[in-house]
Design a protein around this motif. Structure first.
Motif, short mmCIF file in Angstrom:
data_model
loop_
_atom_site.label_atom_id
_atom_site.label_comp_id
_atom_site.label_asym_id
_atom_site.label_seq_id
_atom_site.Cartn_x
_atom_site.Cartn_y
_atom_site.Cartn_z
N PRO A 182 13.93 91.93 27.91
CA PRO A 182 15.16 92.71 28.04
C PRO A 182 15.67 92.65 29.48
N GLY A 183 16.95 92.52 29.61
CA GLY A 183 17.55 92.37 30.94
C GLY A 183 17.89 90.92 31.24
N GLY A 184 17.53 90.02 30.32
CA GLY A 184 17.93 88.63 30.47
C GLY A 184 17.21 87.85 31.55
N THR A 185 15.93 88.09 31.71
CA THR A 185 15.16 87.33 32.68
C THR A 185 13.93 86.74 32.00
N VAL A 186 13.40 85.67 32.55
CA VAL A 186 12.18 85.05 32.02
C VAL A 186 11.04 86.05 32.19
N LEU A 228 -6.36 84.42 38.27
CA LEU A 228 -4.95 84.04 38.43
C LEU A 228 -4.22 85.24 38.99
N ASN A 229 -3.63 85.07 40.17
CA ASN A 229 -2.89 86.13 40.83
C ASN A 229 -1.46 85.64 41.03
N ILE A 230 -0.48 86.47 40.70
CA ILE A 230 0.90 86.05 40.81
C ILE A 230 1.72 87.14 41.50
N ASN A 231 2.63 86.69 42.36
CA ASN A 231 3.61 87.57 43.00
C ASN A 231 4.98 87.17 42.48
N PHE A 232 5.67 88.12 41.86
CA PHE A 232 7.02 87.89 41.37
C PHE A 232 7.97 88.20 42.52
N MET A 233 8.78 87.22 42.89
CA MET A 233 9.57 87.33 44.12
C MET A 233 11.06 87.60 43.89
N ARG A 234 11.60 87.05 42.83
CA ARG A 234 13.01 87.27 42.50
C ARG A 234 13.22 86.96 41.04
N LYS A 235 14.35 87.40 40.51
CA LYS A 235 14.66 87.25 39.09
C LYS A 235 14.92 85.77 38.76
N PRO A 236 14.13 85.21 37.80
CA PRO A 236 14.38 83.83 37.37
C PRO A 236 15.68 83.74 36.57
N ARG A 237 16.32 82.60 36.62
CA ARG A 237 17.53 82.37 35.85
C ARG A 237 17.18 82.19 34.37
N ALA A 238 17.87 82.90 33.51
CA ALA A 238 17.62 82.81 32.07
C ALA A 238 18.14 81.51 31.48
N ASP A 239 19.06 80.86 32.19
CA ASP A 239 19.70 79.64 31.68
C ASP A 239 19.17 78.37 32.33
N ARG A 240 18.02 78.47 33.00
CA ARG A 240 17.43 77.31 33.68
C ARG A 240 15.96 77.16 33.32
N ASP A 241 15.48 75.91 33.29
CA ASP A 241 14.04 75.67 33.10
C ASP A 241 13.28 76.23 34.29
N VAL A 242 12.00 76.50 34.09
CA VAL A 242 11.11 76.90 35.18
C VAL A 242 10.36 75.65 35.64
N ILE A 243 10.37 75.44 36.95
CA ILE A 243 9.66 74.33 37.57
C ILE A 243 8.48 74.90 38.35
N GLU A 292 -2.63 76.67 44.48
CA GLU A 292 -1.48 77.55 44.58
C GLU A 292 -0.30 76.91 43.87
N VAL A 293 0.58 77.75 43.34
CA VAL A 293 1.73 77.29 42.57
C VAL A 293 2.96 78.05 43.02
N SER A 294 4.02 77.30 43.32
CA SER A 294 5.33 77.91 43.55
C SER A 294 6.18 77.64 42.32
N LEU A 295 6.82 78.69 41.81
CA LEU A 295 7.65 78.58 40.61
C LEU A 295 9.12 78.77 40.99
N TYR A 296 9.97 77.93 40.42
CA TYR A 296 11.40 77.93 40.72
C TYR A 296 12.20 77.91 39.43
N SER A 297 13.41 78.47 39.48
CA SER A 297 14.39 78.20 38.44
C SER A 297 15.00 76.85 38.83
N GLU A 329 15.03 78.80 46.30
CA GLU A 329 14.04 79.84 46.59
C GLU A 329 13.11 80.04 45.40
N PRO A 330 11.82 80.20 45.65
CA PRO A 330 10.89 80.43 44.54
C PRO A 330 11.10 81.78 43.87
N VAL A 331 10.85 81.81 42.56
CA VAL A 331 10.93 83.07 41.81
C VAL A 331 9.56 83.75 41.77
#
Length: 135
Positions: free
Chosen positions: A43-47, A79-94, A110-115, A120-122
């Protein structure tokens, strides 16, 4: 080292529920792409967070298997994750993974996740895998 195509076939066969594409594979590194659909949104339109964690874990496993070979019984121990910003709902995750330590019984990465297309990483994750003993 396992080839990108060989590893993609392995994941497609062994983890068909976890759809992603291996973009690149190298010594101690991997980049994967997770196509995002409405089923991955909260809900809210985020991954959703669980989807981002799945992608981070998969990127670690791809980098590990690409480096060590098909060690199918390697398992995530942390597995530890820090959520940094809202991912784009209309883009793949890299997910861009780099292995920091590759030992006989443990791998840390370590893994950096991007829209896709965003600079900027999400999210940022770190993880540890246990490697089964060689028999």
């Amino acid at each position: 080292m396992v080839s990108k195509d060989e590893l993609q076939r392995f994941f497609d066969a062994e983890f068909p529920h976890s759809r992603f594409d291996i973009e690149s594979l190298g010594e101690r590194m991997a980049v994967i792409r997770k196509p995002i659909t409405g089923a991955h949104l909260r809900p809210g339109g985020t991954v959703s967070g669980p989807v981002l964690m799945e992608v981070a874990d998969a990127a670690l496993y791809v980098a590990l298997l690409g480096t060590l070979g098909l060690v199918a019984l390697a398992v995530t121990t942390n597995l530890n994750i820090n959520f940094m910003r809202k991912p784009r709902a209309d883009r793949d995750v890299i997910a861009e993974c780099r292995l920091l330590k590759v030992g006989k019984t443990m791998v840390i990465g370590e893994v950096s996740l991007y829209s896709d297309g965003e600079p900027e990483p999400v999210a940022h994750a770190t993880g540890t895998y246990a490697i089964p003993p060689v028999r």
